[in-house]
Scaffold this active site. Structure first.
Site, PDB file in Angstrom:
ATOM      1  N   ASP A   1       3.901   3.979  18.879  1.00  0.00           N
ATOM      2  CA  ASP A   1       4.359   5.205  18.211  1.00  0.00           C
ATOM      3  C   ASP A   1       3.193   6.015  17.654  1.00  0.00           C
ATOM      4  OD1 ASP A   1       7.480   3.792  16.911  1.00  0.00           O
ATOM      5  OD2 ASP A   1       6.875   4.489  18.907  1.00  0.00           O
TER       6      ASP A   1
ATOM      7  N   TYR B   1      22.521  -1.203  15.869  1.00  0.00           N
ATOM      8  CA  TYR B   1      23.081  -0.130  16.700  1.00  0.00           C
ATOM      9  C   TYR B   1      23.549  -0.637  18.052  1.00  0.00           C
ATOM     10  CZ  TYR B   1      18.128   0.204  18.204  1.00  0.00           C
ATOM     11  OH  TYR B   1      16.840  -0.048  18.624  1.00  0.00           O
TER      12      TYR B   1
ATOM     13  N   HIS C   1      12.131   7.757  20.065  1.00  0.00           N
ATOM     14  CA  HIS C   1      12.210   7.137  21.393  1.00  0.00           C
ATOM     15  C   HIS C   1      13.398   7.670  22.196  1.00  0.00           C
ATOM     16  CE1 HIS C   1      10.179   3.493  19.270  1.00  0.00           C
ATOM     17  NE2 HIS C   1       9.332   4.473  19.487  1.00  0.00           N
TER      18      HIS C   1
ATOM     19  N   LYS D   1      23.704   6.123  21.279  1.00  0.00           N
ATOM     20  CA  LYS D   1      23.507   5.119  20.224  1.00  0.00           C
ATOM     21  C   LYS D   1      24.458   5.374  19.062  1.00  0.00           C
ATOM     22  CE  LYS D   1      18.689   4.821  21.556  1.00  0.00           C
ATOM     23  NZ  LYS D   1      17.340   5.360  21.298  1.00  0.00           N
TER      24      LYS D   1
HETATM   25  C1  LIG Z   1      14.363  -1.354  22.028  1.00  0.00           C
HETATM   26  C2  LIG Z   1      14.205  -2.738  22.569  1.00  0.00           C
HETATM   27  C3  LIG Z   1      13.049  -3.467  22.380  1.00  0.00           C
HETATM   28  N1  LIG Z   1      12.946  -4.729  22.904  1.00  0.00           N
HETATM   29  C4  LIG Z   1      11.717  -5.477  22.661  1.00  0.00           C
HETATM   30  C5  LIG Z   1      10.458  -4.790  23.137  1.00  0.00           C
HETATM   31  C6  LIG Z   1       9.407  -5.213  22.149  1.00  0.00           C
HETATM   32  O1  LIG Z   1       8.848  -6.458  22.528  1.00  0.00           O
HETATM   33  C7  LIG Z   1      10.182  -5.423  20.847  1.00  0.00           C
HETATM   34  C8  LIG Z   1      10.055  -4.268  19.878  1.00  0.00           C
HETATM   35  O2  LIG Z   1      10.340  -3.098  20.604  1.00  0.00           O
HETATM   36  P1  LIG Z   1      10.018  -1.677  19.982  1.00  0.00           P
HETATM   37  O3  LIG Z   1       8.719  -1.741  19.229  1.00  0.00           O
HETATM   38  O4  LIG Z   1      10.167  -0.657  21.074  1.00  0.00           O
HETATM   39  O5  LIG Z   1      11.213  -1.534  18.937  1.00  0.00           O
HETATM   40  P2  LIG Z   1      11.577  -0.191  18.161  1.00  0.00           P
HETATM   41  O6  LIG Z   1      10.342   0.564  17.758  1.00  0.00           O
HETATM   42  O7  LIG Z   1      12.551  -0.583  17.120  1.00  0.00           O
HETATM   43  O8  LIG Z   1      12.332   0.671  19.260  1.00  0.00           O
HETATM   44  C9  LIG Z   1      13.570   1.295  18.997  1.00  0.00           C
HETATM   45  O9  LIG Z   1      13.262   2.378  18.137  1.00  0.00           O
HETATM   46  C10 LIG Z   1      14.176   3.438  18.054  1.00  0.00           C
HETATM   47  C11 LIG Z   1      14.713   3.476  16.650  1.00  0.00           C
HETATM   48  C12 LIG Z   1      15.256   3.491  19.035  1.00  0.00           C
HETATM   49  O10 LIG Z   1      16.186   4.269  18.897  1.00  0.00           O
HETATM   50  C13 LIG Z   1      15.223   2.663  20.245  1.00  0.00           C
HETATM   51  O11 LIG Z   1      16.448   1.953  20.368  1.00  0.00           O
HETATM   52  C14 LIG Z   1      14.116   1.709  20.333  1.00  0.00           C
HETATM   53  O12 LIG Z   1      13.097   2.332  21.081  1.00  0.00           O
HETATM   54  O13 LIG Z   1      11.555  -5.569  21.237  1.00  0.00           O
HETATM   55  C15 LIG Z   1      13.968  -5.324  23.614  1.00  0.00           C
HETATM   56  O14 LIG Z   1      13.864  -6.485  24.079  1.00  0.00           O
HETATM   57  N2  LIG Z   1      15.127  -4.598  23.813  1.00  0.00           N
HETATM   58  C16 LIG Z   1      15.275  -3.332  23.315  1.00  0.00           C
HETATM   59  O15 LIG Z   1      16.367  -2.735  23.519  1.00  0.00           O
END
Ligand SMILES: Cc1cn([C@H]2C[C@H](O)[C@@H](COP(=O)(O)OP(=O)(O)O[C@H]3O[C@H](C)C(=O)[C@H](O)[C@H]3O)O2)c(=O)[nH]c1=O
Length: 186
Positions: A168, A131, A62, A71
């Site tokens: 993803d 992070y 991402h 980060k």
């Molecule tokens: C990233 C983020 C997500 N969210 C909410 C949005 C979704 O409802 C839920 C899960 O989000 P997501 O599936 O995008 O989470 P990850 O797959 O862990 O995303 C992260 O994955 C990789 C490792 C990264 O480096 C990024 O920081 C980030 O994109 O949390 C938020 O409210 N705030 C945030 O900063």
């Protein structure tokens, strides 16, 4: 604190000084003065994130095309393989990746400046990933690159399909025009 430069300039592997005694251990997980001296600028972290994932989960790759986030990542339970991909179009390592194993045991941290895609694969039964980011989450500006993009050719330590979010699983290929157009100048 020990710091190791990696094959991509500006990505740093940090090993904090850990003070152990018969009670357990103590270490400073973040120190603004030390970090600013390390990266040579006064960066401000505005958001802390914490996720927990099961073995085989891969979150990423991402990045944000606006409000790119630096980060500082670490693992407080379990172990992950953490990857950063250089999307800075002016960088000599544009399109290159680095990967490091971060764990609750090794207490290593990775500093990934703005301008990189980021992701990790969980190697342990589960992992808790913490992070700090230098800009806020901006979902409208978030983009994803597919984890097994043949151009990036990241050597993930997994020989089965990882567990991916729906987002993803359908992420873009790397040489996508937007990535070059949207690739980050920082
Ligand atoms: C990233 C983020 C997500 N969210 C909410 C949005 C979704 O409802 C839920 C899960 O989000 P997501 O599936 O995008 O989470 P990850 O797959 O862990 O995303 C992260 O994955 C990789 C490792 C990264 O480096 C990024 O920081 C980030 O994109 O949390 C938020 O409210 N705030 C945030 O900063």
């Amino acid at each position: 604190m020990k710091v190791k430069s990696l094959e991509i300039a500006d990505v740093l592997l940090i090993e904090p000084t850990v003070y152990g005694d018969d009670r357990g251990f103590f270490f400073e997980s973040f120190n603004q003065a030390q970090f600013s001296a390390l990266v040579g600028q006064d960066l401000t972290f505005v958001q802390d994130n914490h996720s927990k994932s099961a073995r085989g989960v891969l979150r990423g790759l991402h990045y944000q095309i606006k409000q790119p986030q630096g980060k500082l990542v670490r693992v407080v339970d379990g172990e992950v393989f953490d990857v950063a991909v250089d999307l800075r179009k002016a960088s000599p390592t544009f399109g290159k990746w680095v990967g490091e194993t971060l764990s609750a045991d090794n207490k290593r941290q990775l500093w990934i400046p703005a301008g990189f895609a980021h992701g990790f694969l969980v190697l342990s039964e589960s992992a808790q990933f913490l992070y700090k980011t230098t800009d806020f989450y901006s979902p409208e500006n978030e983009r994803a690159i597919i984890w097994n993009d043949p151009t990036l050719n990241i050597r993930w330590p997994i020989d089965t399909m990882p567990i991916l979010s729906r987002k993803d699983a359908v992420a873009q290929a790397f040489p996508d025009a937007e990535v070059f157009a949207g690739s980050l100048d920082s």
